[in-house]
Write an enzyme that holds these catalytic residues in place. Structure first.
Site, PDB file in Angstrom:
ATOM      1  N   ARG A 124       0.881  -1.297  -0.081  1.00 43.93           N
ATOM      2  CA  ARG A 124       0.189  -0.050  -0.186  1.00 43.93           C
ATOM      3  C   ARG A 124       0.843   1.248   0.130  1.00 43.93           C
ATOM      4  NH1 ARG A 124      -3.233  -0.418   4.528  1.00 43.93           N
ATOM      5  NH2 ARG A 124      -2.221   1.376   5.531  1.00 43.93           N
ATOM      6  N   ASP A 184      -3.914  20.169 -13.662  1.00 48.63           N
ATOM      7  CA  ASP A 184      -4.357  18.883 -14.389  1.00 48.63           C
ATOM      8  C   ASP A 184      -4.169  19.140 -15.673  1.00 48.63           C
ATOM      9  OD1 ASP A 184      -5.846  16.746 -15.377  1.00 48.63           O
ATOM     10  OD2 ASP A 184      -7.638  17.195 -14.348  1.00 48.63           O
ATOM     11  N   TYR A 237     -13.032  19.021 -15.279  1.00 50.45           N
ATOM     12  CA  TYR A 237     -13.628  17.808 -15.417  1.00 50.45           C
ATOM     13  C   TYR A 237     -14.661  17.628 -14.383  1.00 50.45           C
ATOM     14  CZ  TYR A 237     -14.102  12.724 -14.711  1.00 50.45           C
ATOM     15  OH  TYR A 237     -14.592  11.504 -14.804  1.00 50.45           O
ATOM     16  N   LYS A 244      -6.031   8.160 -19.384  1.00 54.46           N
ATOM     17  CA  LYS A 244      -6.171   8.691 -20.695  1.00 54.46           C
ATOM     18  C   LYS A 244      -4.782   8.551 -21.636  1.00 54.46           C
ATOM     19  CE  LYS A 244      -9.955   9.918 -18.636  1.00 54.46           C
ATOM     20  NZ  LYS A 244     -11.082   9.337 -18.604  1.00 54.46           N
TER      21      LYS A 244
HETATM   22  N1  PLP Z   1      -9.238  15.085 -14.890  1.00 54.97           N
HETATM   23  C1  PLP Z   1      -9.467  15.127 -16.299  1.00 54.97           C
HETATM   24  C2  PLP Z   1      -9.100  16.096 -17.286  1.00 54.97           C
HETATM   25  C3  PLP Z   1     -10.407  14.002 -16.916  1.00 54.97           C
HETATM   26  O1  PLP Z   1     -10.609  13.973 -18.017  1.00 54.97           O
HETATM   27  C4  PLP Z   1     -10.591  12.834 -15.886  1.00 54.97           C
HETATM   28  C5  PLP Z   1     -11.658  11.877 -16.349  1.00 54.97           C
HETATM   29  O2  PLP Z   1     -11.999  11.794 -17.414  1.00 54.97           O
HETATM   30  C6  PLP Z   1     -10.074  12.728 -14.621  1.00 54.97           C
HETATM   31  C7  PLP Z   1      -9.424  14.066 -14.249  1.00 54.97           C
HETATM   32  C8  PLP Z   1     -10.511  11.760 -13.619  1.00 54.97           C
HETATM   33  O3  PLP Z   1      -9.540  10.630 -14.109  1.00 54.97           O
HETATM   34  P1  PLP Z   1     -10.266   9.154 -13.734  1.00 54.97           P
HETATM   35  O4  PLP Z   1     -11.382   8.774 -14.497  1.00 54.97           O
HETATM   36  O5  PLP Z   1      -8.987   8.364 -13.956  1.00 54.97           O
HETATM   37  O6  PLP Z   1     -10.528   9.071 -12.451  1.00 54.97           O
END
Ligand code: PLP
Length: 379
Positions: free
Chosen positions: A52, A177, A104, A202
């Site tokens: 972990r 992000d 997001y 992604k």
């Molecule tokens: N940030 C962005 C820009 C995203 O497009 C996404 C998911 O689509 C996330 C964060 C969240 O990631 P996860 O789906 O891997 O939890």
């Protein structure tokens, strides 16, 4: 190892790895062990205790990303959401944070619906408007500014260097992000950000077969130590097999990104004049409001994501998506297969996304096939 500084493409292609001296293997092994042998004096001289907290399979993916982002350390999480929420959970109740109005949606929803109940003051702000950000910062109270660039799904671009200056001016941290830009196109830490976050689900993994998240820090400081303890205590870690797949995916990151950028740019330019398309949202178009910043901030391309607004409105947009044959109707982005999604119906009430918008994630298919499919579906 070469005696000159290797280019990021080379580091990614090798996932930093050499050849294993004992076996000659050029691919790292997977270590499924959850636990490690204690020394007779109860210590862990070999450095590992329990998975972990750490596992040798995490290292290839984490260290590769640290090198690509120019950071000092990377943590792998069970999802992008686990990575993002760990940052906010490392704050204290009553801390004030600024987040983008367009971001997001699931993170926005968690911040406004959950983090606020736990005492965080979350203020959405237009991160493209530096005066609005300056006015919203509360010296002594604002501890963190969150930026997403380009921001899903309108692809608005935020000036990361300017945001870093504003945040640091009052002692707040800047977290970016950078899921859509990837380290191929933007280096948030070099622009002044403290931490860069990815949904590694992604582009980093790139094959739509791993859910993962990452945080990479510029400094191994007290805030980072809190984030690490959130991860180890709450346990949002990646499994060894997923970590192994992630390092494998990152080996082709540069080639994939460059293809996807070229294809998205060509599609955006071709769709811009189409009679059935009211607007194309893509940072690589000179007509896009954030184009000048994107040109300065993004290296060698503008990403593989674009959105179109269908001239006929919401019903037409949904009908266009239904007629597509090569593009797959599915959520997510950044994989080798092209995906289309009507975001407003996914995000629900409160979404800032126009109802006529279709989000397009450009994969690795021939651009001609993707364009022909869209033209046929647009009618
Ligand atoms: N940030 C962005 C820009 C995203 O497009 C996404 C998911 O689509 C996330 C964060 C969240 O990631 P996860 O789906 O891997 O939890």
């Amino acid at each position: 190892m070469a005696d000159w500084l290797l280019q990021p493409e080379t580091l990614a292609a090798h996932a930093l790895g050499g050849v294993d001296e004992a076996t000659g293997a050029i691919i790292p092994p997977i270590h499924p062990s959850t636990t490690y042998e204690r020394d007779t004096d109860l210590g862990y001289a070999r450095g590992r205790c329990y998975s972990r907290a750490d596992n040798p399979t995490y290292d290839a993916a984490a260290d590769t990303l640290t090198a690509l982002e120019g950071g000092s350390q990377t943590l792998l999480f069970a999802s992008g959401m686990a990575a993002a929420t760990a940052v906010f959970q490392a704050l204290d109740p009553a801390d004030h944070v600024l987040v983008p109005k367009v971001m997001y949606w699931a993170l926005r929803s968690w911040l406004l619906g959950f983090a606020t109940r736990w005492g965080l003051e979350v203020e959405p702000v237009e991160t493209g408007d530096l005066d609005a950000v300056r006015a919203a910062l509360q010296p002594g109270r604002t501890k963190l500014v969150w930026v997403e660039s380009p921001a899903n799904p309108l692809w608005s671009v935020t000036d990361i260097a300017a945001m870093a200056e504003l945040a640091h001016g009052i002692g707040a941290k800047l977290v970016v992000d950078s899921t859509v830009a990837t380290p191929v196109l933007t280096k948030p830490l070099a622009l002044g950000a403290d931490i860069v976050m990815h949904s590694a689900t992604k582009y980093l993994n790139g094959h739509s077969d791993v859910v993962a998240g990452t945080l990479t820090t510029a400094a191994d400081d007290a805030f980072w130590a809190r984030i690490k303890s959130v991860q180890v205590q709450i346990g949002g870690v990646l499994g060894p097999f997923e970590a192994w797949l992630l390092q494998r995916g990152m080996r082709t990151l540069f080639a994939r990104m460059r293809w996807q950028c070229d294809s998205a740019q060509a599609l955006a330019e071709q769709l811009e004049g189409h009679a059935k398309v009211a607007e194309v949202l893509y940072p690589g178009l000179p007509s896009f409001p954030g184009h000048a910043i994107a040109k300065r901030q993004m290296i060698g391309g503008f990403g593989g994501m674009l959105s179109i607004r269908v001239a006929g409105g919401e019903d037409d947009a949904i009908a266009v998506a239904a007629r597509l044959k090569v593009w797959k109707r599915a959520t997510s982005l950044g994989g080798v297969e092209s995906l289309v999604e009507h975001r407003a119906s996914i995000e629900g009430p409160g979404s800032p996304v126009p109802r006529d918008l279709l989000r397009l994630s450009v994969g690795l298919e021939a651009t001609e096939d993707l364009f022909a499919d869209l033209v046929e579906a647009l009618g």
